[in-house]
Design an enzyme around this catalytic site. Structure first.
Site, PDB file in Angstrom:
ATOM      1  N   LYS A   1       0.835  -1.216   0.000  1.00 24.59           N
ATOM      2  CA  LYS A   1       0.000   0.000   0.000  1.00 24.59           C
ATOM      3  C   LYS A   1       0.860   1.253   0.000  1.00 24.59           C
ATOM      4  CE  LYS A   1      -3.718  -2.567   2.140  1.00 24.59           C
ATOM      5  NZ  LYS A   1      -4.473  -2.910   3.351  1.00 24.59           N
TER       6      LYS A   1
ATOM      7  N   GLN B   1      -4.778  -1.248   9.395  1.00 23.32           N
ATOM      8  CA  GLN B   1      -4.554  -2.603   8.870  1.00 23.32           C
ATOM      9  C   GLN B   1      -5.053  -3.640   9.877  1.00 23.32           C
ATOM     10  OE1 GLN B   1      -3.266  -3.348   5.742  1.00 23.32           O
ATOM     11  NE2 GLN B   1      -3.911  -5.418   6.256  1.00 23.32           N
TER      12      GLN B   1
ATOM     13  N   ASP C   1     -10.991   2.320   3.446  1.00 23.61           N
ATOM     14  CA  ASP C   1     -11.219   0.878   3.386  1.00 23.61           C
ATOM     15  C   ASP C   1     -12.705   0.563   3.188  1.00 23.61           C
ATOM     16  OD1 ASP C   1      -9.228  -1.034   3.373  1.00 23.61           O
ATOM     17  OD2 ASP C   1      -8.793  -0.829   5.519  1.00 23.61           O
TER      18      ASP C   1
END
Ligand code: NDP
Length: 260
Positions: free
Chosen positions: A14, A58, A81
């Site tokens: 990422k 995460q 997300d």
């Protein structure tokens, strides 16, 4: 938070993708024993910051931290997300804003390759909040790609193969290595493999190789299209994350301009 090896890999991808796209990204690492209150406080600072357009935590988090509480601390406008209940709810209502990145990446794959979805039978294996459930909603919506008749399977589905074999479009997100083989797939089906697993392999430098939920070698010859692992849904998830981040930036800019 912590140092889960798979998370390290995903985060690395990422950060690199942000750099390639020209986005400024900051990786904040916290010790596995950070308290939930402390983590929430730090997210609160990012939530307030004018210079931050997107925030991503995460997963997985250590067991002592409530994942839902953390995800809800991210303002939905910065939730790149797409896990915040508001973003999930907007998908349910057919007016998506920031769509969960893996389902968004899967829909983009179908769009990009002009896969005919209207009137097709899509079978989704797995009903998680981050993959199976949202992708089943997106496939069934009255939009393109979409308009599928959707069957959502899970661990309590008896005789899974009876369902998967009916699929024109088969999305497998069960988190079970090599769950689906040739005898579970209808010839000509489009197969999307979401699973990622490390399988021991002494012949590889790292000591493992990545495999999916689908036996690629035996399913590929009979599928009309199939995503590989690695190199299929994974990179699409990252692309969708970047797209969400850009959208979050644009939305914040337009709100900012409106308030001037
Ligand atoms: P979860 O573990 O949250 O959900 C798995 C789902 O699959 C559950 O609904 C479970 O059913 C169902 N399931 C488990 N075993 C079976 C079975 N034998 N038959 C039918 N259904 C079954 O996983 P996620 O959705 O988070 O992730 C799924 C996979 O995708 C994982 O391998 C993960 O690593 C990968 N992943 C990949 C991403 C990428 O970028 N490529 C992004 C996100 C995930 P039940 O609800 O009954 O327990």
């Amino acid at each position: 938070v912590g140092n889960d090896p798979a998370s390290e890999t995903y985060v690395g991808h990422k950060v690199r993708a942000c750099k390639v796209a020209g986005f400024e990204s900051t990786l904040l690492r916290y010790d596995a024993n950070i308290t939930e209150a402390d983590l929430l406080k730090r997210i609160g600072v990012l939530a307030q910051s004018e210079s931050v357009d997107g925030i991503l935590v995460q997963l997985p988090l250590p067991a002592h931290i409530n994942e839902n509480r953390v995800l809800e601390a991210i303002p939905f406008e910065k939730d790149v997300d797409g896990f915040h209940p508001t973003n999930a709810g907007l998908v349910m209502q057919g007016r998506p804003h920031l769509v969960a990145a893996t389902p968004a990446g899967i829909m983009e794959l179908l769009r990009h390759y002009n896969v005919e979805t209207a009137g097709k039978h899509a079978v989704v294996v797995g009903r998680s909040n981050i993959v199976g459930t949202p992708v089943s909603v997106l496939l069934s919506r009255n939009a393109a790609p979409g308009n599928c008749t959707v069957t959502l399977c899970h661990s309590r589905t008896p005789h899974l193969s009876n369902f998967t074999r009916q699929a024109d479009i088969l999305v497998v997100a069960a988190g079970k290595p090599h769950l689906v083989g040739a005898s579970d797939v209808k010839p000509g089906a489009v197969v999307i493999d979401v699973g990622i697993h490390r399988m021991e392999d002494a012949s590889r430098k790292q000591g493992f190789r990545l495999v999916g939920d689908v036996k690629f070698d035996e399913v590929a010859p009979l599928a009309s299209a199939i995503t590989p692992v690695p190199g299929g849904v994974g990179p699409m998830t990252i692309a969708a994350l970047l797209q969400n981040t850009y959208k979050a930036y644009q939305t914040r800019q337009s709100l900012h301009n409106d308030s001037k």
